[in-house]
Design a protein around this motif. Structure first.
Motif, PDB file in Angstrom:
ATOM      1  N   HIS A 143       0.819  -1.213   0.000  1.00 47.23           N
ATOM      2  CA  HIS A 143       0.000   0.000   0.000  1.00 47.23           C
ATOM      3  C   HIS A 143       0.854   1.265   0.000  1.00 47.23           C
ATOM      4  O   HIS A 143       0.351   2.358   0.248  1.00 47.23           O
ATOM      5  CB  HIS A 143      -0.955  -0.015   1.193  1.00 47.23           C
ATOM      6  N   GLY A 144       2.135   1.101  -0.272  1.00 49.00           N
ATOM      7  CA  GLY A 144       3.025   2.247  -0.411  1.00 49.00           C
ATOM      8  C   GLY A 144       3.617   2.761   0.879  1.00 49.00           C
ATOM      9  O   GLY A 144       4.287   3.793   0.882  1.00 49.00           O
ATOM     10  N   ALA A 145       3.387   2.062   1.996  1.00 46.32           N
ATOM     11  CA  ALA A 145       3.972   2.492   3.273  1.00 46.32           C
ATOM     12  C   ALA A 145       5.460   2.158   3.290  1.00 46.32           C
ATOM     13  O   ALA A 145       5.899   1.160   2.731  1.00 46.32           O
ATOM     14  CB  ALA A 145       3.267   1.817   4.445  1.00 46.32           C
ATOM     15  N   ARG A 146       6.203   3.004   3.925  1.00 44.11           N
ATOM     16  CA  ARG A 146       7.635   2.777   4.142  1.00 44.11           C
ATOM     17  C   ARG A 146       7.774   2.025   5.459  1.00 44.11           C
ATOM     18  O   ARG A 146       7.158   2.395   6.460  1.00 44.11           O
ATOM     19  CB  ARG A 146       8.337   4.124   4.203  1.00 44.11           C
ATOM     20  N   TRP A 147       8.587   0.965   5.461  1.00 44.39           N
ATOM     21  CA  TRP A 147       8.775   0.144   6.658  1.00 44.39           C
ATOM     22  C   TRP A 147      10.096   0.495   7.333  1.00 44.39           C
ATOM     23  O   TRP A 147      11.143   0.553   6.691  1.00 44.39           O
ATOM     24  CB  TRP A 147       8.752  -1.336   6.278  1.00 44.39           C
ATOM     25  N   GLY A 148      10.029   0.732   8.652  1.00 47.61           N
ATOM     26  CA  GLY A 148      11.219   1.074   9.420  1.00 47.61           C
ATOM     27  C   GLY A 148      12.272  -0.016   9.452  1.00 47.61           C
ATOM     28  O   GLY A 148      13.440   0.251   9.734  1.00 47.61           O
ATOM     29  N   GLY A 149      11.913  -1.250   9.148  1.00 50.58           N
ATOM     30  CA  GLY A 149      12.879  -2.329   9.072  1.00 50.58           C
ATOM     31  C   GLY A 149      13.797  -2.208   7.866  1.00 50.58           C
ATOM     32  O   GLY A 149      14.847  -2.848   7.812  1.00 50.58           O
ATOM     33  N   ASP A 150      13.399  -1.363   6.906  1.00 53.37           N
ATOM     34  CA  ASP A 150      14.223  -1.124   5.717  1.00 53.37           C
ATOM     35  C   ASP A 150      15.124   0.100   5.862  1.00 53.37           C
ATOM     36  O   ASP A 150      15.880   0.414   4.946  1.00 53.37           O
ATOM     37  CB  ASP A 150      13.337  -0.921   4.477  1.00 53.37           C
ATOM     38  N   TYR A 151      15.039   0.811   6.978  1.00 55.23           N
ATOM     39  CA  TYR A 151      15.868   1.997   7.165  1.00 55.23           C
ATOM     40  C   TYR A 151      17.346   1.637   7.081  1.00 55.23           C
ATOM     41  O   TYR A 151      17.751   0.557   7.502  1.00 55.23           O
ATOM     42  CB  TYR A 151      15.641   2.638   8.541  1.00 55.23           C
ATOM     43  N   ARG A 152      18.125   2.581   6.611  1.00 54.59           N
ATOM     44  CA  ARG A 152      19.581   2.450   6.701  1.00 54.59           C
ATOM     45  C   ARG A 152      19.970   2.920   8.091  1.00 54.59           C
ATOM     46  O   ARG A 152      19.348   3.807   8.652  1.00 54.59           O
ATOM     47  CB  ARG A 152      20.254   3.312   5.642  1.00 54.59           C
ATOM     48  N   GLY A 153      20.988   2.339   8.629  1.00 51.53           N
ATOM     49  CA  GLY A 153      21.392   2.729   9.989  1.00 51.53           C
ATOM     50  C   GLY A 153      20.467   2.097  11.005  1.00 51.53           C
ATOM     51  O   GLY A 153      20.222   0.898  10.977  1.00 51.53           O
ATOM     52  N   ARG A 154      19.908   2.906  11.875  1.00 53.55           N
ATOM     53  CA  ARG A 154      19.056   2.404  12.962  1.00 53.55           C
ATOM     54  C   ARG A 154      17.730   1.877  12.408  1.00 53.55           C
ATOM     55  O   ARG A 154      16.936   2.612  11.840  1.00 53.55           O
ATOM     56  CB  ARG A 154      18.808   3.531  13.965  1.00 53.55           C
ATOM     57  N   LYS A 155      17.492   0.596  12.571  1.00 55.51           N
ATOM     58  CA  LYS A 155      16.260  -0.049  12.098  1.00 55.51           C
ATOM     59  C   LYS A 155      15.151   0.167  13.119  1.00 55.51           C
ATOM     60  O   LYS A 155      15.390   0.256  14.318  1.00 55.51           O
ATOM     61  CB  LYS A 155      16.468  -1.554  11.903  1.00 55.51           C
ATOM     62  N   ASP A 156      13.905   0.241  12.628  1.00 56.89           N
ATOM     63  CA  ASP A 156      12.733   0.423  13.487  1.00 56.89           C
ATOM     64  C   ASP A 156      11.620  -0.492  12.967  1.00 56.89           C
ATOM     65  O   ASP A 156      10.664  -0.032  12.347  1.00 56.89           O
ATOM     66  CB  ASP A 156      12.304   1.896  13.463  1.00 56.89           C
ATOM     67  N   PRO A 157      11.737  -1.819  13.197  1.00 58.53           N
ATOM     68  CA  PRO A 157      10.834  -2.763  12.542  1.00 58.53           C
ATOM     69  C   PRO A 157       9.377  -2.708  12.972  1.00 58.53           C
ATOM     70  O   PRO A 157       8.530  -3.303  12.304  1.00 58.53           O
ATOM     71  CB  PRO A 157      11.457  -4.123  12.871  1.00 58.53           C
ATOM     72  N   MET A 158       9.033  -1.999  14.031  1.00 56.95           N
ATOM     73  CA  MET A 158       7.629  -1.854  14.417  1.00 56.95           C
ATOM     74  C   MET A 158       6.917  -0.776  13.593  1.00 56.95           C
ATOM     75  O   MET A 158       5.701  -0.687  13.589  1.00 56.95           O
ATOM     76  CB  MET A 158       7.513  -1.481  15.897  1.00 56.95           C
ATOM     77  N   HIS A 159       7.664   0.044  12.884  1.00 54.53           N
ATOM     78  CA  HIS A 159       7.197   1.312  12.331  1.00 54.53           C
ATOM     79  C   HIS A 159       6.844   1.229  10.838  1.00 54.53           C
ATOM     80  O   HIS A 159       7.633   0.751  10.037  1.00 54.53           O
ATOM     81  CB  HIS A 159       8.307   2.347  12.535  1.00 54.53           C
ATOM     82  N   PHE A 160       5.651   1.724  10.498  1.00 52.97           N
ATOM     83  CA  PHE A 160       5.206   1.879   9.108  1.00 52.97           C
ATOM     84  C   PHE A 160       4.740   3.315   8.946  1.00 52.97           C
ATOM     85  O   PHE A 160       4.024   3.839   9.807  1.00 52.97           O
ATOM     86  CB  PHE A 160       4.047   0.926   8.800  1.00 52.97           C
ATOM     87  N   GLU A 161       5.126   3.957   7.842  1.00 55.97           N
ATOM     88  CA  GLU A 161       4.751   5.363   7.639  1.00 55.97           C
ATOM     89  C   GLU A 161       4.326   5.587   6.195  1.00 55.97           C
ATOM     90  O   GLU A 161       4.904   5.028   5.273  1.00 55.97           O
ATOM     91  CB  GLU A 161       5.908   6.282   8.021  1.00 55.97           C
ATOM     92  N   PHE A 162       3.314   6.408   6.045  1.00 58.10           N
ATOM     93  CA  PHE A 162       2.771   6.702   4.725  1.00 58.10           C
ATOM     94  C   PHE A 162       3.407   7.979   4.181  1.00 58.10           C
ATOM     95  O   PHE A 162       2.791   9.036   4.102  1.00 58.10           O
ATOM     96  CB  PHE A 162       1.245   6.776   4.767  1.00 58.10           C
ATOM     97  N   ILE A 163       4.677   7.841   3.837  1.00 57.28           N
ATOM     98  CA  ILE A 163       5.483   8.891   3.231  1.00 57.28           C
ATOM     99  C   ILE A 163       6.443   8.202   2.255  1.00 57.28           C
ATOM    100  O   ILE A 163       6.519   6.980   2.220  1.00 57.28           O
ATOM    101  CB  ILE A 163       6.290   9.718   4.273  1.00 57.28           C
TER     102      ILE A 163
END
Length: 166
Positions: A143-163
């Motif tokens: 649905h186009g959400a960005r997943w915090g588990g894909d972040y570079r550096g500090r990962k945030d796997p609980m986090h989904f954001e619509f940006i």
């Protein structure tokens, strides 16, 4: 589950800049912003905050339909079975709307615009290995959400954001 390529084109989320998010999601510092932009959605399965049932989630109206579609797709993928949803980590709500800076930063969190949601926070904290089911991750990403588990550096796997990335 929707086709990721199609969903990515359907949802034109704003870039992850304050100006772009204010233009799309409204400026949370503005008078009456909460009344104009925040709505409640009810998921098709029971959600829990700190192991207590909650009736609905407060989200930005601009991403409410996409977020609700994610929860509907998870419900369908889990065969309308609450135990399967619980096992996937989708029913453990960690928050959505919270005006605050990003942890360890002076920049505003996307939770400030109510365009981010945290799921299964106790087992998906910063730099932890994700325990969320691939079903949950794949549905949100479709649905186009960005997943915090894909972040570079500090990962945030609980986090989904619509940006989308700046």
């Amino acid at each position: 589950m929707p086709n990721a390529a199609v969903a990515a084109n359907v949802y034109a989320w704003p870039k992850d800049t304050t100006a772009a998010k204010n233009a799309f999601y409204g400026n949370f510092h503005a008078a009456r912003w909460q009344q104009q932009y925040l709505i409640r959605i009810t998921t098709p399965f029971q959600m829990y905050y700190d192991k207590k049932p909650i009736p609905s989630l407060l989200v930005n109206r601009m991403c409410a339909q996409a977020m609700l579609s994610c929860f509907n797709d998870i419900w369908n993928a889990c065969d309308h079975d609450q135990k399967k949803v619980d096992a996937a980590g989708a029913s453990d709500f960690g928050g959505c709307f919270n005006i605050r800076p990003i942890a360890g930063s002076k920049n505003w969190s996307n939770h400030s615009w109510a365009c981010a949601v945290d799921l299964s926070p106790r087992s998906n904290g910063f730099n932890m290995k994700a325990t969320l089911s691939r079903v949950v991750i794949d549905v949100f990403k479709a649905h186009g959400a960005r997943w915090g588990g894909d972040y570079r550096g500090r990962k945030d796997p609980m986090h989904f954001e619509f940006i989308r990335p700046a």
